[in-house]
Design a protein around this motif. Sequence first.
Motif, PDB file in Angstrom:
ATOM      1  N   ARG A  25      24.721  36.604 -38.768  1.00 58.47           N
ATOM      2  CA  ARG A  25      25.334  35.279 -38.935  1.00 58.47           C
ATOM      3  C   ARG A  25      25.386  34.518 -37.615  1.00 58.47           C
ATOM      4  O   ARG A  25      25.122  33.314 -37.583  1.00 58.47           O
ATOM      5  CB  ARG A  25      26.747  35.407 -39.514  1.00 58.47           C
ATOM      6  N   LEU A  26      25.737  35.203 -36.541  1.00 61.60           N
ATOM      7  CA  LEU A  26      25.780  34.548 -35.237  1.00 61.60           C
ATOM      8  C   LEU A  26      24.405  33.984 -34.878  1.00 61.60           C
ATOM      9  O   LEU A  26      24.285  32.828 -34.460  1.00 61.60           O
ATOM     10  CB  LEU A  26      26.246  35.517 -34.150  1.00 61.60           C
ATOM     11  N   LEU A  31      31.614  29.190 -32.113  1.00 63.41           N
ATOM     12  CA  LEU A  31      31.232  30.371 -32.886  1.00 63.41           C
ATOM     13  C   LEU A  31      32.442  31.204 -33.294  1.00 63.41           C
ATOM     14  O   LEU A  31      32.540  31.661 -34.430  1.00 63.41           O
ATOM     15  CB  LEU A  31      30.259  31.239 -32.088  1.00 63.41           C
ATOM     16  N   THR A  32      33.349  31.402 -32.368  1.00 70.66           N
ATOM     17  CA  THR A  32      34.481  32.305 -32.593  1.00 70.66           C
ATOM     18  C   THR A  32      35.331  31.947 -33.808  1.00 70.66           C
ATOM     19  O   THR A  32      35.662  32.839 -34.598  1.00 70.66           O
ATOM     20  CB  THR A  32      35.350  32.382 -31.318  1.00 70.66           C
ATOM     21  N   PRO A  33      35.680  30.664 -34.032  1.00 72.97           N
ATOM     22  CA  PRO A  33      36.530  30.340 -35.182  1.00 72.97           C
ATOM     23  C   PRO A  33      35.888  30.611 -36.551  1.00 72.97           C
ATOM     24  O   PRO A  33      36.588  30.691 -37.553  1.00 72.97           O
ATOM     25  CB  PRO A  33      36.797  28.835 -35.025  1.00 72.97           C
ATOM     26  N   ALA A  34      34.572  30.788 -36.592  1.00 74.16           N
ATOM     27  CA  ALA A  34      33.885  31.024 -37.862  1.00 74.16           C
ATOM     28  C   ALA A  34      34.094  32.449 -38.378  1.00 74.16           C
ATOM     29  O   ALA A  34      33.703  32.761 -39.506  1.00 74.16           O
ATOM     30  CB  ALA A  34      32.396  30.744 -37.708  1.00 74.16           C
ATOM     31  N   SER A  93      38.269  38.951 -33.142  1.00 76.73           N
ATOM     32  CA  SER A  93      38.775  38.502 -31.841  1.00 76.73           C
ATOM     33  C   SER A  93      37.628  37.974 -30.981  1.00 76.73           C
ATOM     34  O   SER A  93      36.458  38.309 -31.193  1.00 76.73           O
ATOM     35  CB  SER A  93      39.471  39.655 -31.125  1.00 76.73           C
ATOM     36  N   GLN A  94      37.985  37.181 -29.993  1.00 74.79           N
ATOM     37  CA  GLN A  94      36.987  36.635 -29.073  1.00 74.79           C
ATOM     38  C   GLN A  94      36.234  37.748 -28.351  1.00 74.79           C
ATOM     39  O   GLN A  94      35.009  37.672 -28.218  1.00 74.79           O
ATOM     40  CB  GLN A  94      37.655  35.656 -28.101  1.00 74.79           C
ATOM     41  N   PRO A  95      36.893  38.817 -27.886  1.00 77.61           N
ATOM     42  CA  PRO A  95      36.142  39.896 -27.240  1.00 77.61           C
ATOM     43  C   PRO A  95      35.132  40.567 -28.181  1.00 77.61           C
ATOM     44  O   PRO A  95      34.053  40.965 -27.742  1.00 77.61           O
ATOM     45  CB  PRO A  95      37.228  40.885 -26.801  1.00 77.61           C
ATOM     46  N   THR A  96      35.468  40.663 -29.463  1.00 75.11           N
ATOM     47  CA  THR A  96      34.535  41.252 -30.425  1.00 75.11           C
ATOM     48  C   THR A  96      33.319  40.358 -30.612  1.00 75.11           C
ATOM     49  O   THR A  96      32.180  40.837 -30.640  1.00 75.11           O
ATOM     50  CB  THR A  96      35.238  41.520 -31.776  1.00 75.11           C
ATOM     51  N   ILE A  97      33.534  39.058 -30.716  1.00 69.29           N
ATOM     52  CA  ILE A  97      32.419  38.114 -30.825  1.00 69.29           C
ATOM     53  C   ILE A  97      31.558  38.196 -29.568  1.00 69.29           C
ATOM     54  O   ILE A  97      30.322  38.230 -29.647  1.00 69.29           O
ATOM     55  CB  ILE A  97      32.925  36.674 -31.052  1.00 69.29           C
TER      56      ILE A  97
END
Length: 124
Positions: free
Chosen positions: A47-48, A65-68, A72-76
């Motif tokens: 998806r990314l 990207l993160t809000p989609a 967590s941000q570190p996982t993204i």
Amino acid sequence: MSKQDVVLGQGVPGGCCPTLATAPLAEDRAEDLAGAFKALGDPVRLRLLSMIASQDGGEVCVCELTPAFELSQPTISHHLKLLRNAGLIDGERRGTWVYYRVVPGALDRLADVLRTPRGAGATP
């Protein structure tokens, strides 16, 4: 040159690269492609990549990207790092944000190796 002399990822007369259906993969080429396909084997990373590739202007800020995702941000960031390590995306830091884009030719490289030659494998 016979089919047995051609190995995917190596020189071919006319500059055309053979596909999986026309010649066996060289070991180093298989390892390279496997890394890219492995990176795409996770739905979040797929998806990314899709979100980055489909963005107008060819790049997207990590802040978009993160809000989609419900991650967590570190996982993204970890998923983006794996896509970068696989040679699929690249990023550029601008201030506090990183902007990502697809590496030119990366998607074509994956598609080309999977492409079935015209007439091969076609079902009536």
